[in-house]
Design a protein around this motif. Sequence first.
Motif, PDB file in Angstrom:
ATOM      1  N   ARG A   1     -55.661 -56.277   9.094  1.00 44.19           N
ATOM      2  CA  ARG A   1     -54.535 -56.981  10.071  1.00 44.19           C
ATOM      3  C   ARG A   1     -56.247 -57.793  10.834  1.00 44.19           C
ATOM      4  NH1 ARG A   1     -49.752 -56.417  11.373  1.00 44.19           N
ATOM      5  NH2 ARG A   1     -49.922 -54.251  10.167  1.00 44.19           N
ATOM      6  N   PHE A   2     -57.200 -57.356  11.425  1.00 47.80           N
ATOM      7  CA  PHE A   2     -57.726 -58.504  12.823  1.00 47.80           C
ATOM      8  C   PHE A   2     -57.783 -59.402  11.442  1.00 47.80           C
ATOM      9  CE2 PHE A   2     -61.808 -60.200  13.539  1.00 47.80           C
ATOM     10  CZ  PHE A   2     -61.487 -60.440  15.279  1.00 47.80           C
ATOM     11  N   LEU A   3     -58.167 -59.566  10.306  1.00 51.45           N
ATOM     12  CA  LEU A   3     -58.330 -60.534   9.656  1.00 51.45           C
ATOM     13  C   LEU A   3     -57.247 -61.719   9.552  1.00 51.45           C
ATOM     14  CD1 LEU A   3     -60.944 -59.735   6.865  1.00 51.45           C
ATOM     15  CD2 LEU A   3     -61.613 -61.680   8.385  1.00 51.45           C
ATOM     16  N   ALA A   4     -56.398 -61.281   8.666  1.00 51.99           N
ATOM     17  CA  ALA A   4     -54.943 -61.980   8.790  1.00 51.99           C
ATOM     18  C   ALA A   4     -54.493 -62.343  10.445  1.00 51.99           C
ATOM     19  CB  ALA A   4     -53.877 -60.705   8.702  1.00 51.99           C
ATOM     20  N   ASP A   5     -54.376 -61.870  11.505  1.00 48.46           N
ATOM     21  CA  ASP A   5     -54.074 -62.047  12.408  1.00 48.46           C
ATOM     22  C   ASP A   5     -55.376 -63.979  13.070  1.00 48.46           C
ATOM     23  OD1 ASP A   5     -52.664 -60.578  13.001  1.00 48.46           O
ATOM     24  OD2 ASP A   5     -53.807 -59.524  14.197  1.00 48.46           O
TER      25      ASP A   5
ATOM     26  N   GLY B   1     -58.279 -65.706  -6.620  1.00 49.99           N
ATOM     27  CA  GLY B   1     -58.226 -66.412  -5.745  1.00 49.99           C
ATOM     28  C   GLY B   1     -57.574 -65.681  -4.774  1.00 49.99           C
ATOM     29  N   GLY B   2     -55.879 -65.582  -5.132  1.00 49.76           N
ATOM     30  CA  GLY B   2     -54.732 -65.585  -4.127  1.00 49.76           C
ATOM     31  C   GLY B   2     -54.952 -64.010  -3.851  1.00 49.76           C
ATOM     32  N   VAL B   3     -55.077 -63.277  -5.426  1.00 48.02           N
ATOM     33  CA  VAL B   3     -54.651 -61.996  -5.520  1.00 48.02           C
ATOM     34  C   VAL B   3     -55.771 -61.203  -4.605  1.00 48.02           C
ATOM     35  CG1 VAL B   3     -55.516 -60.229  -6.807  1.00 48.02           C
ATOM     36  CG2 VAL B   3     -53.658 -61.037  -7.528  1.00 48.02           C
ATOM     37  N   VAL B   4     -57.367 -61.728  -4.746  1.00 49.01           N
ATOM     38  CA  VAL B   4     -57.707 -61.639  -3.575  1.00 49.01           C
ATOM     39  C   VAL B   4     -58.177 -61.813  -1.911  1.00 49.01           C
ATOM     40  CG1 VAL B   4     -60.802 -61.577  -2.982  1.00 49.01           C
ATOM     41  CG2 VAL B   4     -60.326 -61.270  -5.303  1.00 49.01           C
ATOM     42  N   LEU B   5     -57.907 -62.535  -1.863  1.00 49.53           N
ATOM     43  CA  LEU B   5     -57.351 -62.718  -0.016  1.00 49.53           C
ATOM     44  C   LEU B   5     -56.038 -62.291   0.109  1.00 49.53           C
ATOM     45  CD1 LEU B   5     -58.865 -66.681   0.119  1.00 49.53           C
ATOM     46  CD2 LEU B   5     -60.056 -64.563   0.870  1.00 49.53           C
ATOM     47  N   GLY B   6     -55.248 -62.256  -0.620  1.00 51.12           N
ATOM     48  CA  GLY B   6     -53.523 -61.725  -0.579  1.00 51.12           C
ATOM     49  C   GLY B   6     -53.585 -60.532  -0.333  1.00 51.12           C
ATOM     50  N   ILE B   7     -54.665 -59.061  -0.997  1.00 45.04           N
ATOM     51  CA  ILE B   7     -54.893 -57.963  -0.542  1.00 45.04           C
ATOM     52  C   ILE B   7     -55.396 -57.669   0.239  1.00 45.04           C
ATOM     53  CG2 ILE B   7     -56.031 -56.263  -2.032  1.00 45.04           C
ATOM     54  CD1 ILE B   7     -53.371 -56.945  -2.832  1.00 45.04           C
ATOM     55  N   GLY B   8     -56.935 -58.827   0.200  1.00 48.87           N
ATOM     56  CA  GLY B   8     -57.901 -58.525   1.293  1.00 48.87           C
ATOM     57  C   GLY B   8     -57.050 -58.973   2.884  1.00 48.87           C
ATOM     58  N   LEU B   9     -56.255 -59.703   3.389  1.00 46.54           N
ATOM     59  CA  LEU B   9     -56.030 -59.627   4.757  1.00 46.54           C
ATOM     60  C   LEU B   9     -54.851 -59.180   4.467  1.00 46.54           C
ATOM     61  CD1 LEU B   9     -55.915 -63.853   4.606  1.00 46.54           C
ATOM     62  CD2 LEU B   9     -58.038 -62.036   5.146  1.00 46.54           C
ATOM     63  N   GLY B  10     -54.093 -58.648   3.851  1.00 42.61           N
ATOM     64  CA  GLY B  10     -52.872 -57.374   3.801  1.00 42.61           C
ATOM     65  C   GLY B  10     -53.170 -56.447   4.013  1.00 42.61           C
ATOM     66  N   ARG B  11     -54.811 -55.854   3.604  1.00 42.05           N
ATOM     67  CA  ARG B  11     -55.364 -54.757   3.953  1.00 42.05           C
ATOM     68  C   ARG B  11     -56.692 -54.582   5.565  1.00 42.05           C
ATOM     69  NH1 ARG B  11     -54.492 -50.223   2.940  1.00 42.05           N
ATOM     70  NH2 ARG B  11     -57.137 -49.344   2.482  1.00 42.05           N
TER      71      ARG B  11
ATOM     72  N   TYR C   1     -54.066 -70.709  10.446  1.00 37.14           N
ATOM     73  CA  TYR C   1     -54.860 -71.839   9.044  1.00 37.14           C
ATOM     74  C   TYR C   1     -53.959 -71.605   8.116  1.00 37.14           C
ATOM     75  CZ  TYR C   1     -58.409 -71.479  13.067  1.00 37.14           C
ATOM     76  OH  TYR C   1     -59.130 -71.859  14.351  1.00 37.14           O
ATOM     77  N   ILE C   2     -53.637 -70.707   6.914  1.00 42.53           N
ATOM     78  CA  ILE C   2     -52.957 -70.544   5.966  1.00 42.53           C
ATOM     79  C   ILE C   2     -51.461 -71.497   6.090  1.00 42.53           C
ATOM     80  CG2 ILE C   2     -52.275 -68.720   4.603  1.00 42.53           C
ATOM     81  CD1 ILE C   2     -54.600 -66.924   5.147  1.00 42.53           C
ATOM     82  N   LYS C   3     -51.440 -71.212   7.171  1.00 44.68           N
ATOM     83  CA  LYS C   3     -49.788 -71.759   7.411  1.00 44.68           C
ATOM     84  C   LYS C   3     -50.224 -73.373   7.463  1.00 44.68           C
ATOM     85  CE  LYS C   3     -47.902 -67.654  10.002  1.00 44.68           C
ATOM     86  NZ  LYS C   3     -46.998 -67.199  10.942  1.00 44.68           N
ATOM     87  N   VAL C   4     -50.820 -74.121   8.015  1.00 44.65           N
ATOM     88  CA  VAL C   4     -51.203 -74.947   8.169  1.00 44.65           C
ATOM     89  C   VAL C   4     -51.438 -76.057   6.602  1.00 44.65           C
ATOM     90  CG1 VAL C   4     -52.740 -76.339   8.937  1.00 44.65           C
ATOM     91  CG2 VAL C   4     -51.796 -75.256  10.407  1.00 44.65           C
ATOM     92  N   LEU C   5     -51.965 -74.771   6.204  1.00 43.64           N
ATOM     93  CA  LEU C   5     -52.793 -75.419   4.486  1.00 43.64           C
ATOM     94  C   LEU C   5     -51.198 -75.697   3.568  1.00 43.64           C
ATOM     95  CD1 LEU C   5     -56.544 -73.987   4.703  1.00 43.64           C
ATOM     96  CD2 LEU C   5     -55.336 -76.088   4.426  1.00 43.64           C
ATOM     97  N   ASN C   6     -50.629 -74.394   3.634  1.00 45.71           N
ATOM     98  CA  ASN C   6     -49.731 -74.049   3.368  1.00 45.71           C
ATOM     99  C   ASN C   6     -48.436 -75.302   3.558  1.00 45.71           C
ATOM    100  OD1 ASN C   6     -48.107 -72.946   1.181  1.00 45.71           O
ATOM    101  ND2 ASN C   6     -46.967 -72.123   2.713  1.00 45.71           N
TER     102      ASN C   6
END
Length: 285
Positions: free
Chosen positions: A115-119, A103-113, A124-129
Amino acid sequence: MESPAAPAALTKNHRSLTRAKAVRRRRLTVYAARVLVLVVVLAAWELMARNGVIDPFYFSMPSEVWDQIVQWTLHGTSQGSLGEQIWYTLYEALLGWVFGVAGGVVLGIGLGRVRFLADVFSPYIKVLNALPRIALVPIFLILFGLGPASKVASAVVLVFFPVFFNAFQGAREVDRNLVANARILGASNRRVTLQVVIPSATSWIFTSLHVSFGFALIGAIVGEYLGAAKGIGLLVSMSQGTFNTAGVYAAMVILAVVALLAEGLLTFAEKRLFRWKPGGSGAGD
């Protein structure tokens, strides 16, 4: 007449042999120093416990911890053989680690590629972390019961975030020239991701794997400690409940050995996969 290149070649070979001997000598010195530190710590612990400097009731002593491990090995535990307890915890940790890494690799690569989804998802990811994820373990026990599922879920939430952030950063740090050259050659987004981004981010991902497996073990152990039918965490809980300090430390020693073996396997796999990478300076080796 001797070729001028011959002395240079001999000198180069001599330097290589000298360097290899120095590396082996340093490695042996490091291993010897590690063993010496362990022996000194264990000896000091044993002597202080026997002489009353520290209370054996709270700190036990290495000889009693060793006796407890031998007893569990030869006669088993109240829940079954020691090997069964180790395998139960290892199974939960491995399963949670695999799901968390995937899950971390798929979402990390996906959001890293993208930028709109990352923004969109970054707050939400920061809050969960920022949430204390260990506090979620009782919730998982309520949702999934005392079986392996609750421990796997605990391991997943602990593993996911370090892997995700490393994969995300690795995707962001890909050499833009490589991506541009791949696009010039007609590579699609899918090919760029699979053949350029993921290989470039692999070293970042492997860095997180070393830490994340320890987190997976922690998740499984904490879940077993709060409620389980088997596992090392249950041994810790039962030893604590019967004031068996040696049992608590024995379970921790077993867990440490399992973690070290897993770390060794990951390091071996990393060296096999990254044989092409130049070695470090050696200052930190």
